[in-house]
Design an enzyme around this catalytic site. Structure first.
Site, short mmCIF file in Angstrom:
data_model
loop_
_atom_site.label_atom_id
_atom_site.label_comp_id
_atom_site.label_asym_id
_atom_site.label_seq_id
_atom_site.Cartn_x
_atom_site.Cartn_y
_atom_site.Cartn_z
N HIS A 107 0.86 -1.19 0.00
CA HIS A 107 0.00 0.00 0.00
C HIS A 107 0.89 1.25 0.00
O HIS A 107 1.87 1.30 0.77
CB HIS A 107 -0.92 0.00 1.23
CG HIS A 107 -1.86 1.15 1.22
ND1 HIS A 107 -2.98 1.18 0.42
CD2 HIS A 107 -1.82 2.34 1.86
CE1 HIS A 107 -3.60 2.34 0.58
NE2 HIS A 107 -2.91 3.07 1.45
N ASP A 163 -6.69 -2.88 4.19
CA ASP A 163 -5.40 -2.32 4.62
C ASP A 163 -5.19 -2.41 6.13
O ASP A 163 -4.36 -1.68 6.68
CB ASP A 163 -5.24 -0.85 4.17
CG ASP A 163 -5.28 -0.70 2.65
OD1 ASP A 163 -4.75 -1.57 1.96
OD2 ASP A 163 -5.85 0.29 2.17
C1 GAR Z 1 1.15 0.99 -6.43
O1 GAR Z 1 1.53 2.27 -5.99
C2 GAR Z 1 0.47 0.24 -5.31
O2 GAR Z 1 1.04 0.46 -4.05
C3 GAR Z 1 -0.90 0.82 -5.37
O3 GAR Z 1 -1.18 0.95 -6.74
C4 GAR Z 1 0.03 1.10 -7.47
C5 GAR Z 1 0.10 0.01 -8.50
O4 GAR Z 1 1.21 0.15 -9.34
N1 GAR Z 1 -1.85 -0.04 -4.69
C6 GAR Z 1 -2.89 0.41 -4.00
O5 GAR Z 1 -3.18 1.59 -3.94
C7 GAR Z 1 -3.71 -0.67 -3.32
N2 GAR Z 1 -4.49 -0.09 -2.26
P1 GAR Z 1 1.81 -1.07 -10.20
O6 GAR Z 1 0.67 -1.73 -10.96
O7 GAR Z 1 2.77 -0.38 -11.15
O8 GAR Z 1 2.50 -2.00 -9.26
#
Ligand code: GAR
Length: 204
Positions: free
Chosen positions: A114, A155
């Site tokens: 997260h 979370d």
């Molecule tokens: C990342 O920043 C992850 O931490 C967030 O979405 C992005 C995905 O990037 N996740 C959340 O917000 C979940 N609550 P990615 O597809 O490039 O890994």
């Protein structure tokens, strides 16, 4: 030996940079106790699917949009987890909240990354860029990333690792998101995957 490694399923919904960090860490043996055996996307157009294919990892889509219900969506995922004998489920930019019956079935076997320091800017409605926008609006001076076990509280599961990242003058949600990924997520997620994989293997 490969079959001594924990079998990892990575669940994704988008760009998949965190998936890439895990695949790279496996190659460089930062992750040595686990092996990604399948990637499951909730969206058919997720670029993460291309990253999986490029690494030679089986990639599947279980479309959240096309599923008749949350139950049907989770059943589709469960069938694949069983097929690939997954022991550890890593949520890496997976944008769906999983039900209590799903998380209970895999207690301490699901981890999530997260993009904030839990318990700040966490829970339902806080995902992706929204998290960074909220942090900037609140005016915090430090944010970061958290890897935690997944339970029925969005979370809210036990924290495994956290890393802080400083807010800079002139930060936008986009700039901050990139820095949090680079300085925190891509480091602590592979480290946590290794730690939990090692624990799984040691308990066999
Ligand atoms: C990342 O920043 C992850 O931490 C967030 O979405 C992005 C995905 O990037 N996740 C959340 O917000 C979940 N609550 P990615 O597809 O490039 O890994």
């Amino acid at each position: 030996m490969a079959d001594k490694k924990a079998r990892i399923a990575v669940l994704v919904s988008g760009g998949g940079t965190n998936l890439q960090a895990i695949l790279d860490a496996e190659r460089s043996e930062i992750i040595k106790s686990g092996k990604v055996v399948v990637v499951i996307s909730s969206r058919p157009d997720a670029y993460a699917l291309e990253r999986a294919k490029a690494a030679g990892v089986p990639a599947h889509t279980v479309s959240k949009k096309e599923a008749a219900s949350q139950e049907a969506f989770e059943e589709g995922i469960t069938v694949l987890l069983d097929k690939y004998k997954a022991e550890l489920i890593v949520l890496a930019g997976f944008m769906s909240i999983l039900s209590e019956s799903f998380t209970k079935k895999y207690e301490r076997r699901i981890i999530n990354v997260h993009p904030s320091l839990s318990p700040s800017f966490c829970g339902e409605g806080f995902y992706g860029l929204r998290v960074h926008k909220a942090a900037l609006e609140r005016g915090v001076k430090v944010t970061g990333a958290t890897v935690h076990f997944v339970n029925e509280i969005p979370d809210g599961g036990e924290i495994i690792m956290q890393k802080a990242v400083r807010i800079r003058k002139g930060d936008t949600p986009e700039k901050l998101q990139k820095r949090v990924m680079r300085e925190a997520e891509w480091k602590i997620l592979p480290a946590a995957v290794e730690a939990v994989s090692e624990e799984i293997v040691s308990k066999r």
